[in-house]
Design a protein around this motif. Structure first.
Motif, PDB file in Angstrom:
ATOM      1  N   LEU A  65     -17.941 -32.467   9.861  1.00  0.00           N
ATOM      2  CA  LEU A  65     -19.181 -33.311   9.267  1.00  0.00           C
ATOM      3  C   LEU A  65     -20.358 -33.696  10.217  1.00  0.00           C
ATOM      4  O   LEU A  65     -21.632 -33.811   9.836  1.00  0.00           O
ATOM      5  N   GLU A  66     -19.878 -33.874  11.344  1.00  0.00           N
ATOM      6  CA  GLU A  66     -20.819 -34.247  12.362  1.00  0.00           C
ATOM      7  C   GLU A  66     -21.404 -32.982  13.153  1.00  0.00           C
ATOM      8  O   GLU A  66     -22.205 -33.135  13.977  1.00  0.00           O
ATOM      9  N   ASN A  67     -20.838 -31.745  12.881  1.00  0.00           N
ATOM     10  CA  ASN A  67     -21.160 -30.463  13.447  1.00  0.00           C
ATOM     11  C   ASN A  67     -21.226 -30.516  15.096  1.00  0.00           C
ATOM     12  O   ASN A  67     -22.326 -29.944  15.706  1.00  0.00           O
ATOM     13  N   MET A  68     -20.156 -31.414  15.737  1.00  0.00           N
ATOM     14  CA  MET A  68     -20.192 -31.322  17.013  1.00  0.00           C
ATOM     15  C   MET A  68     -19.400 -30.343  17.482  1.00  0.00           C
ATOM     16  O   MET A  68     -18.675 -29.546  16.839  1.00  0.00           O
ATOM     17  N   PRO A  69     -19.843 -29.684  18.740  1.00  0.00           N
ATOM     18  CA  PRO A  69     -19.362 -28.430  19.257  1.00  0.00           C
ATOM     19  C   PRO A  69     -17.912 -28.604  19.648  1.00  0.00           C
ATOM     20  O   PRO A  69     -17.474 -29.785  20.102  1.00  0.00           O
ATOM     21  N   ARG A  70     -16.967 -27.812  19.391  1.00  0.00           N
ATOM     22  CA  ARG A  70     -15.704 -27.805  19.799  1.00  0.00           C
ATOM     23  C   ARG A  70     -15.507 -28.174  20.891  1.00  0.00           C
ATOM     24  O   ARG A  70     -14.505 -29.003  21.486  1.00  0.00           O
ATOM     25  N   ALA A  71     -16.176 -27.434  22.136  1.00  0.00           N
ATOM     26  CA  ALA A  71     -15.937 -27.878  23.427  1.00  0.00           C
ATOM     27  C   ALA A  71     -16.040 -29.529  23.838  1.00  0.00           C
ATOM     28  O   ALA A  71     -15.583 -30.179  24.418  1.00  0.00           O
ATOM     29  N   GLU A  72     -17.096 -29.838  23.006  1.00  0.00           N
ATOM     30  CA  GLU A  72     -17.595 -31.370  23.192  1.00  0.00           C
ATOM     31  C   GLU A  72     -16.483 -32.233  22.473  1.00  0.00           C
ATOM     32  O   GLU A  72     -16.198 -33.130  23.328  1.00  0.00           O
ATOM     33  N   ILE A  73     -15.886 -31.859  21.399  1.00  0.00           N
ATOM     34  CA  ILE A  73     -14.884 -32.782  20.927  1.00  0.00           C
ATOM     35  C   ILE A  73     -13.542 -32.840  21.870  1.00  0.00           C
ATOM     36  O   ILE A  73     -13.050 -33.783  22.139  1.00  0.00           O
ATOM     37  N   ALA A  74     -13.410 -31.363  22.567  1.00  0.00           N
ATOM     38  CA  ALA A  74     -12.244 -31.415  23.464  1.00  0.00           C
ATOM     39  C   ALA A  74     -12.565 -32.534  24.602  1.00  0.00           C
ATOM     40  O   ALA A  74     -11.705 -33.174  25.050  1.00  0.00           O
ATOM     41  N   VAL A  75     -13.664 -32.440  25.326  1.00  0.00           N
ATOM     42  CA  VAL A  75     -13.904 -33.392  26.431  1.00  0.00           C
ATOM     43  C   VAL A  75     -13.760 -34.584  25.733  1.00  0.00           C
ATOM     44  O   VAL A  75     -13.085 -35.628  26.513  1.00  0.00           O
ATOM     45  N   ARG A  76     -14.423 -34.980  24.762  1.00  0.00           N
ATOM     46  CA  ARG A  76     -14.431 -36.633  24.367  1.00  0.00           C
ATOM     47  C   ARG A  76     -13.190 -36.834  24.075  1.00  0.00           C
ATOM     48  O   ARG A  76     -12.842 -38.055  24.152  1.00  0.00           O
ATOM     49  N   LEU A  77     -12.211 -36.028  23.398  1.00  0.00           N
ATOM     50  CA  LEU A  77     -10.902 -36.521  23.215  1.00  0.00           C
ATOM     51  C   LEU A  77      -9.646 -36.322  24.049  1.00  0.00           C
ATOM     52  O   LEU A  77      -8.592 -36.485  24.184  1.00  0.00           O
ATOM     53  N   GLY A  78      -9.998 -35.784  25.166  1.00  0.00           N
ATOM     54  CA  GLY A  78      -9.257 -35.158  26.280  1.00  0.00           C
ATOM     55  C   GLY A  78      -8.186 -34.038  25.942  1.00  0.00           C
ATOM     56  O   GLY A  78      -7.004 -34.286  26.479  1.00  0.00           O
ATOM     57  N   VAL A  79      -8.426 -33.123  24.904  1.00  0.00           N
ATOM     58  CA  VAL A  79      -7.709 -32.105  24.558  1.00  0.00           C
ATOM     59  C   VAL A  79      -8.221 -30.830  24.959  1.00  0.00           C
ATOM     60  O   VAL A  79      -9.408 -30.870  25.131  1.00  0.00           O
ATOM     61  N   SER A  80      -7.519 -29.721  24.741  1.00  0.00           N
ATOM     62  CA  SER A  80      -8.143 -28.139  25.038  1.00  0.00           C
ATOM     63  C   SER A  80      -8.792 -28.077  23.851  1.00  0.00           C
ATOM     64  O   SER A  80      -8.731 -28.544  22.715  1.00  0.00           O
ATOM     65  N   LYS A  81      -9.581 -26.950  24.118  1.00  0.00           N
ATOM     66  CA  LYS A  81     -10.757 -26.358  22.962  1.00  0.00           C
ATOM     67  C   LYS A  81      -9.766 -25.833  21.948  1.00  0.00           C
ATOM     68  O   LYS A  81      -9.952 -25.883  20.791  1.00  0.00           O
ATOM     69  N   ARG A  82      -8.624 -25.177  22.555  1.00  0.00           N
ATOM     70  CA  ARG A  82      -7.537 -24.439  21.518  1.00  0.00           C
ATOM     71  C   ARG A  82      -6.925 -25.426  20.717  1.00  0.00           C
ATOM     72  O   ARG A  82      -6.834 -25.161  19.323  1.00  0.00           O
ATOM     73  N   THR A  83      -6.611 -26.608  21.266  1.00  0.00           N
ATOM     74  CA  THR A  83      -6.142 -27.661  20.587  1.00  0.00           C
ATOM     75  C   THR A  83      -6.915 -28.153  19.353  1.00  0.00           C
ATOM     76  O   THR A  83      -6.554 -28.475  18.234  1.00  0.00           O
ATOM     77  N   VAL A  84      -8.247 -28.331  19.781  1.00  0.00           N
ATOM     78  CA  VAL A  84      -9.387 -28.774  18.533  1.00  0.00           C
ATOM     79  C   VAL A  84      -9.378 -27.555  17.533  1.00  0.00           C
ATOM     80  O   VAL A  84      -9.342 -27.988  16.289  1.00  0.00           O
ATOM     81  N   GLU A  85      -9.388 -26.404  17.934  1.00  0.00           N
ATOM     82  CA  GLU A  85      -9.655 -25.197  17.030  1.00  0.00           C
ATOM     83  C   GLU A  85      -8.266 -25.072  16.093  1.00  0.00           C
ATOM     84  O   GLU A  85      -8.469 -25.192  14.812  1.00  0.00           O
ATOM     85  N   GLN A  86      -7.059 -25.251  16.614  1.00  0.00           N
ATOM     86  CA  GLN A  86      -5.831 -25.422  15.959  1.00  0.00           C
ATOM     87  C   GLN A  86      -5.691 -26.497  15.008  1.00  0.00           C
ATOM     88  O   GLN A  86      -5.470 -26.369  13.844  1.00  0.00           O
ATOM     89  N   THR A  87      -6.412 -27.762  15.481  1.00  0.00           N
ATOM     90  CA  THR A  87      -6.358 -28.759  14.565  1.00  0.00           C
ATOM     91  C   THR A  87      -7.324 -28.716  13.573  1.00  0.00           C
ATOM     92  O   THR A  87      -6.917 -29.250  12.163  1.00  0.00           O
ATOM     93  N   ILE A  88      -8.272 -28.084  13.618  1.00  0.00           N
ATOM     94  CA  ILE A  88      -9.187 -28.003  12.451  1.00  0.00           C
ATOM     95  C   ILE A  88      -8.800 -26.906  11.398  1.00  0.00           C
ATOM     96  O   ILE A  88      -8.859 -27.182  10.248  1.00  0.00           O
ATOM     97  N   THR A  89      -7.787 -26.057  11.875  1.00  0.00           N
ATOM     98  CA  THR A  89      -7.209 -25.035  10.978  1.00  0.00           C
ATOM     99  C   THR A  89      -6.318 -25.785  10.249  1.00  0.00           C
ATOM    100  O   THR A  89      -6.335 -25.609   8.896  1.00  0.00           O
ATOM    101  N   ARG A  90      -5.404 -26.720  10.863  1.00  0.00           N
ATOM    102  CA  ARG A  90      -4.347 -27.369   9.960  1.00  0.00           C
ATOM    103  C   ARG A  90      -5.078 -28.216   9.101  1.00  0.00           C
ATOM    104  O   ARG A  90      -4.535 -28.666   8.184  1.00  0.00           O
ATOM    105  N   ALA A  91      -6.200 -29.051   9.507  1.00  0.00           N
ATOM    106  CA  ALA A  91      -6.826 -29.949   8.671  1.00  0.00           C
ATOM    107  C   ALA A  91      -7.507 -29.353   7.503  1.00  0.00           C
ATOM    108  O   ALA A  91      -7.195 -29.721   6.207  1.00  0.00           O
ATOM    109  N   THR A  92      -8.019 -28.136   7.772  1.00  0.00           N
ATOM    110  CA  THR A  92      -8.538 -27.473   6.414  1.00  0.00           C
ATOM    111  C   THR A  92      -7.479 -26.829   5.616  1.00  0.00           C
ATOM    112  O   THR A  92      -7.448 -27.199   4.318  1.00  0.00           O
TER     113      THR A  92
END
Length: 152
Positions: A114-141
């Motif tokens: 919804l916010e179109n934030m880049p995966r890398a920026e989400i990872a930094v903001r939440l203190g997780v890896s970019k891979r975790t962000v991508e996997q979480t998006i897949t699970r949420a979808t």
């Protein structure tokens, strides 16, 4: 001089006036013209660049006509009560699915989709890896698709 320059290159008078303004704007942005060897050379180089930009824009526009664009984008179907109800039910379903998600999953999904934030920026903001962000998006979808499948 500039109007004649542009008009000799096949540019309409009204466009030539606009382009002349652009040239003077470029000169004003340049600041002091005292450091230039030839103000006239700078003037006509700027004019050539402005004309080239116009020709490029016109080429892009002619290669990608806007005819039919409004019809493609604009919804022409009427919004019947049945359609409105269906849309509202689908939105309620999506909101319920989002509310059922764990907080981190919901946050990552909203930031990404919804916010179109880049995966890398989400990872930094939440203190997780970019891979975790991508996997979480897949699970949420997948959760959203599953919830939608259960309702329809």
């Amino acid at each position: 001089m500039l109007l004649r320059y542009f008009m000799r290159r096949g540019i309409q008078h009204s466009d030539a006036q606009d382009l002349s303004q652009d040239v003077f704007l470029r000169m004003a942005r340049h600041g002091s013209l005292e450091d230039l060897d030839s103000v006239e050379n700078y003037l006509f180089t700027a004019a050539a660049n402005v004309a080239r930009d116009l020709f490029r824009r016109n080429k892009v526009r002619s290669d990608n006509p806007a005819a039919g664009f409004v019809e493609e984008v604009q919804v022409t179907q009427d919004f019947s009560p049945e359609r409105q109800l269906g849309s509202r039910q689908e939105l309620d379903c999506i909101l319920a699915a989002l509310n059922e998600m764990p907080e981190r999953m919901r946050t990552i999904f909203i930031l990404a989709r919804l916010e179109n934030m880049p995966r890398a920026e989400i990872a930094v903001r939440l203190g997780v890896s970019k891979r975790t962000v991508e996997q979480t998006i897949t699970r949420a979808t997948a959760c959203l698709a599953d919830r939608r499948g259960r309702v329809t």
